[in-house]
Motif scaffolding. Structure first.
Motif, PDB file in Angstrom:
ATOM      1  N   ALA A   1       0.877  -1.087  -0.174  1.00  0.00           N
ATOM      2  CA  ALA A   1       0.058   0.114  -0.064  1.00  0.00           C
ATOM      3  C   ALA A   1       0.892   1.441  -0.021  1.00  0.00           C
ATOM      4  N   GLN A   2       1.745   1.258   0.617  1.00  0.00           N
ATOM      5  CA  GLN A   2       2.744   2.190   0.758  1.00  0.00           C
ATOM      6  C   GLN A   2       3.623   2.670  -0.483  1.00  0.00           C
ATOM      7  N   TYR A   3       4.146   1.419  -0.912  1.00  0.00           N
ATOM      8  CA  TYR A   3       4.777   1.663  -2.394  1.00  0.00           C
ATOM      9  C   TYR A   3       3.735   2.172  -3.463  1.00  0.00           C
ATOM     10  N   MET A   4       2.459   1.761  -3.485  1.00  0.00           N
ATOM     11  CA  MET A   4       1.287   2.136  -4.372  1.00  0.00           C
ATOM     12  C   MET A   4       1.074   3.490  -4.037  1.00  0.00           C
ATOM     13  N   LYS A   5       0.947   3.993  -2.967  1.00  0.00           N
ATOM     14  CA  LYS A   5       0.694   5.396  -2.673  1.00  0.00           C
ATOM     15  C   LYS A   5       1.887   6.061  -3.007  1.00  0.00           C
ATOM     16  N   THR A   6       2.905   5.882  -2.861  1.00  0.00           N
ATOM     17  CA  THR A   6       4.256   6.609  -3.438  1.00  0.00           C
ATOM     18  C   THR A   6       4.258   6.653  -4.898  1.00  0.00           C
ATOM     19  N   GLU A   7       3.860   5.636  -5.794  1.00  0.00           N
ATOM     20  CA  GLU A   7       4.050   5.632  -7.124  1.00  0.00           C
ATOM     21  C   GLU A   7       2.826   6.435  -7.614  1.00  0.00           C
ATOM     22  N   TRP A   8       1.660   6.296  -6.945  1.00  0.00           N
ATOM     23  CA  TRP A   8       0.375   6.907  -7.435  1.00  0.00           C
ATOM     24  C   TRP A   8       0.719   8.558  -7.278  1.00  0.00           C
ATOM     25  N   ARG A   9       1.388   9.037  -6.347  1.00  0.00           N
ATOM     26  CA  ARG A   9       1.897  10.440  -6.011  1.00  0.00           C
ATOM     27  C   ARG A   9       2.564  10.790  -7.170  1.00  0.00           C
ATOM     28  N   VAL A  10       3.569  10.156  -7.814  1.00  0.00           N
ATOM     29  CA  VAL A  10       4.531  10.268  -8.967  1.00  0.00           C
ATOM     30  C   VAL A  10       3.717  10.575  -9.947  1.00  0.00           C
ATOM     31  N   VAL A  11       2.852   9.418 -10.286  1.00  0.00           N
ATOM     32  CA  VAL A  11       1.952   9.093 -11.698  1.00  0.00           C
ATOM     33  C   VAL A  11       0.835  10.596 -11.492  1.00  0.00           C
ATOM     34  N   ALA A  12       0.347  10.879 -10.554  1.00  0.00           N
ATOM     35  CA  ALA A  12      -0.495  12.114 -10.237  1.00  0.00           C
ATOM     36  C   ALA A  12       0.191  13.383 -10.689  1.00  0.00           C
ATOM     37  N   ILE A  13       1.451  13.576 -10.438  1.00  0.00           N
ATOM     38  CA  ILE A  13       2.215  14.826 -10.538  1.00  0.00           C
ATOM     39  C   ILE A  13       2.513  14.918 -11.814  1.00  0.00           C
ATOM     40  N   PHE A  14       2.906  13.846 -12.489  1.00  0.00           N
ATOM     41  CA  PHE A  14       3.028  13.620 -14.083  1.00  0.00           C
ATOM     42  C   PHE A  14       2.048  14.005 -14.626  1.00  0.00           C
ATOM     43  N   ASN A  15       0.842  13.810 -14.303  1.00  0.00           N
ATOM     44  CA  ASN A  15      -0.589  13.719 -14.990  1.00  0.00           C
ATOM     45  C   ASN A  15      -0.878  15.428 -15.048  1.00  0.00           C
TER      46      ASN A  15
END
Length: 173
Positions: free
Chosen positions: A131-145
């Protein structure tokens, strides 16, 4: 004294451990519902088991001292070792002495095994690490978007202005 889960250095016996422990209750109920969905979790778990992250720890950290000083990823901290509250002493980066009785009532203490196929893949701490890994990765993807949206909006605005100016130029002729 720091408590597990706050990311501080944790004292276990006489060993200092430098990793954050993740707890499932730290995440939203929607996210937990998705993670606890049997179909979703089995697919995720099978990919992570195949990745061999846990089995490579003993190659990555040659000595116990290197392992204890390492900053583990959320997945390594959640599945490759039992929770520190269990009190199992580490023999090396991928093997713990499980002959000690857990000092905690945490069910993950009983679920953890040294077997390469089992480790803590069925532990709540593993789900929390994922969950923590996904939360971190999703944050990166959200910033990119967001950045991509802004860039595309600027391009669209410039295109609209250019079209309007071209239409004005043609109407004057």
């Amino acid at each position: 004294m720091p408590t597990p889960g706050n990311g501080s250095i944790i004292l276990v016996g006489v060993h200092l451990l430098r990793y954050k422990e993740y707890q499932l209750q730290d995440y939203s109920s929607w996210f937990l519902k998705q993670l606890n969905n049997t179909h979703n979790w089995e697919r995720l778990k099978s990919c992570l088991v195949k990745s061999d992250d846990c089995n490579n720890l003993s190659r990555k950290y040659r000595t116990l001292k290197q392992y204890k000083q390492a900053k583990l990823t959320p997945i390594e901290a959640g599945c490759c070792r039992p929770p520190s509250e269990c009190g199992y002493p580490a023999i090396n980066a991928s093997y713990y002495d499980l002959s000690f009785h857990p000092i905690s009532s945490n069910k993950d203490c009983k679920v953890y095994k040294n077997s390469k196929a089992i480790k803590c893949y069925n532990c709540d701490s593993f789900k929390a690490g994922v969950a923590q890994y996904m939360k971190t990765e999703w944050r990166v993807v959200a910033i990119f978007n967001v950045v991509l949206f802004v860039v595309l909006s600027i391009i669209y605005f410039v295109g609209c202005c250019a079209r309007r100016n071209a239409a004005r130029s043609l109407s004057k002729v």
